[in-house]
Design an enzyme around this catalytic site. Structure first.
Site, short mmCIF file in Angstrom:
data_model
loop_
_atom_site.label_atom_id
_atom_site.label_comp_id
_atom_site.label_asym_id
_atom_site.label_seq_id
_atom_site.Cartn_x
_atom_site.Cartn_y
_atom_site.Cartn_z
N GLY A 1 0.68 -1.02 0.93
CA GLY A 1 -0.05 0.24 0.01
C GLY A 1 0.81 1.08 -0.21
O GLY A 1 1.63 1.22 0.60
N SER A 2 0.35 2.01 -0.74
CA SER A 2 1.01 3.68 -0.47
C SER A 2 -0.44 4.80 -0.39
O SER A 2 -1.05 4.96 -0.59
CB SER A 2 1.92 3.85 -1.85
OG SER A 2 1.05 4.26 -3.14
N GLY B 1 2.97 7.70 3.01
CA GLY B 1 4.24 7.12 3.68
C GLY B 1 3.78 5.49 2.54
O GLY B 1 2.60 5.38 1.98
N LYS C 1 6.51 0.29 7.79
CA LYS C 1 5.68 1.09 7.17
C LYS C 1 6.93 2.81 7.02
O LYS C 1 7.28 3.07 8.35
CB LYS C 1 4.46 1.93 7.16
CG LYS C 1 3.84 3.82 6.86
CD LYS C 1 3.00 3.94 8.00
CE LYS C 1 2.16 5.55 6.82
NZ LYS C 1 1.25 5.85 8.21
N ASP D 1 -11.84 11.72 11.04
CA ASP D 1 -11.96 11.58 9.48
C ASP D 1 -11.97 9.33 9.45
O ASP D 1 -10.78 8.97 8.95
CB ASP D 1 -9.90 11.80 8.31
CG ASP D 1 -10.20 12.27 8.04
OD1 ASP D 1 -11.32 12.26 7.59
OD2 ASP D 1 -8.77 11.17 6.88
#
Length: 423
Positions: A33-34, A38, A55, A151
């Site tokens: 993932g990105s 990060g 990460k 969020d």
């Protein structure tokens, strides 16, 4: 590690467009993932004998906002210890001095999928209510430390095949601001509460709105308020829930109130029409009761006026959720945040850099002294779920890919498939 740190402890590997320079204990790195904050790789920890997520923070010192977020994430991860919040297993930097310091690596639990991969599946009431219960427990634990997320979204909530759920990050810093009329979408904001969109003050139940949006998406298999920007999203909210009262309008800033009051007036759609019986599981009489309870919970969470919206404690005691209630989970002792000025701190980039470096060195020193060189209980095992039925103990078959990526829904490796067993 400071002076004893040697190049021989690390090795470098290319991951997409980034170079990971990691401790040799972490092998078999694979990108999963990105996002804006990060790049994340799955890896095998040869010391602990478990799979982990590594990460690398993206350019943490490029500006004050990135630096403050990196410091906040590190401090909170070091303090928070709850089964429904991701566990930090290690922190390190390959650089030897403050002057060289550029990279921060966080090692965390590796989960099987994020909620994006589960949310559009056919979930029965048992699974859905248990996932929501765990979200609420994690949120309440953050609130007990004075952390209001603001969020929450499916991409920063992760799950395992046994239906355990964890929150990945700590949301928006208290000092983050938004401009209702001007802010475009940089990250997914479909789940942000009206008081965040409208630049109002907020309280803890700001996070309940987000849970309501996530629950609605679980039921509808589509985003409830997919706005192109804040204005379009506000329009979608009032088209479905109705124009709020004059009492609510008085709480808005004058410029925002002027815009909101001049929008067309909408009566709103009844929740029985927004969430009709047929979209819920309905295989038994018990399902019909649970459907009514689920819709009632949605109607209490998706309330524009936060003063009339259900609280986290009330949601945990709602009939749809309370079947799972365990005081050890829902009333866990609050984390002790040792930086009382965490949210209000403002520094120059070099000062942030020094603060973060000290946090990393503190972790490394404690690790050398044996304080932090064991996996958390949550990292290697999890308590059996409250139900002993096979329907909840298996969100299987999970993809063999893993995830720990939070910033955007698109951050997941495309090879990470859905959870076939829940269909």
């Amino acid at each position: 590690m400071s002076d004893s740190k040697s190049d021989g402890q690390f090795y470098s590997v290319q991951v997409a467009d980034s170079t990971f320079t990691v401790l040799k204990r972490y092998q078999q790195l694979k990108p999963i993932g990105s996002g804006a904050q990060g790049i994340v790789c799955a890896a095998f920890d040869t010391v602990l004998g478990i799979n982990v997520a590594v990460k690398k923070l993206s350019r943490p010192f490029q500006n004050q906002t990135h630096a403050k977020r990196a410091y906040r994430e590190l401090v909170l991860l070091k303090c928070v210890n709850h089964k429904n919040i991701i566990s930090l297993l290690n922190v390190f930097t390959p650089q030897k001095t403050l002057e060289e310091f550029q990279d921060v690596y966080l090692v965390m639990e590796l989960m099987d999928a994020n909620l994006c991969q589960v949310i559009h599946m056919e979930l029965d009431h048992e699974r859905m209510s248990y996932l929501l219960y765990q979200m609420l427990c994690g949120i309440k634990h953050l609130h007990s430390a004075g952390i209001i997320h603001r969020d929450l979204k499916p991409s920063n909530i992760v799950v395992k095949s046994d239906c355990t759920l964890k929150i990945l990050d700590f949301g928006l810093a208290r000092t983050a601001c938004t401009n209702f009329m001007m802010t475009p979408y940089v990250v997914t904001r479909y789940y942000r509460a009206p008081e965040v969109i409208l630049g109002m003050g907020y309280k803890e139940n700001v996070d309940i709105w987000s849970v309501g949006c996530i629950m609605a998406e679980m039921v509808l298999h589509k985003v409830l308020f997919p706005g192109r920007d804040y204005i379009d999203q506000w329009n979608k909210v009032i088209e479905q829930l109705g124009t709020p009262s004059a009492e609510f309008m008085k709480k808005l800033q004058p410029t925002v109130r002027n815009y909101v009051e001049n929008r067309p007036k909408y009566p709103g759609i009844k929740f029985e029409e927004l969430f009709p019986d047929w979209i819920f599981p309905s295989e038994s009489e018990r399902d019909k009761i649970k459907t009514s309870q689920a819709r009632d919970l949605l109607s209490k969470m998706l309330v524009i006026d936060p003063d009339k919206r259900i609280s986290v404690d009330e949601a945990l005691r709602h009939p749809y959720i309370t079947v799972w209630y365990d005081p050890a989970e829902a009333e866990a002792p609050p984390p002790q945040i040792y930086d009382a000025q965490l949210e209000e701190r403002e520094h120059a980039i070099e000062e942030w850099k020094e603060l973060i470096y000290k946090e990393v060195m503190d972790w490394e020193e404690r690790s050398k002294n044996g304080v932090k060189d064991q996996p958390s209980d949550a990292a290697v095992s999890s308590k059996a779920t409250p139900s002993q039925s096979s329907s909840i103990n298996d969100i299987s078959s999970m993809s063999t890919e893993h995830t720990l990526a939070s910033d955007t829904d698109s951050s997941l490796d495309a090879s990470t498939g859905p959870l076939e067993g829940c269909r």
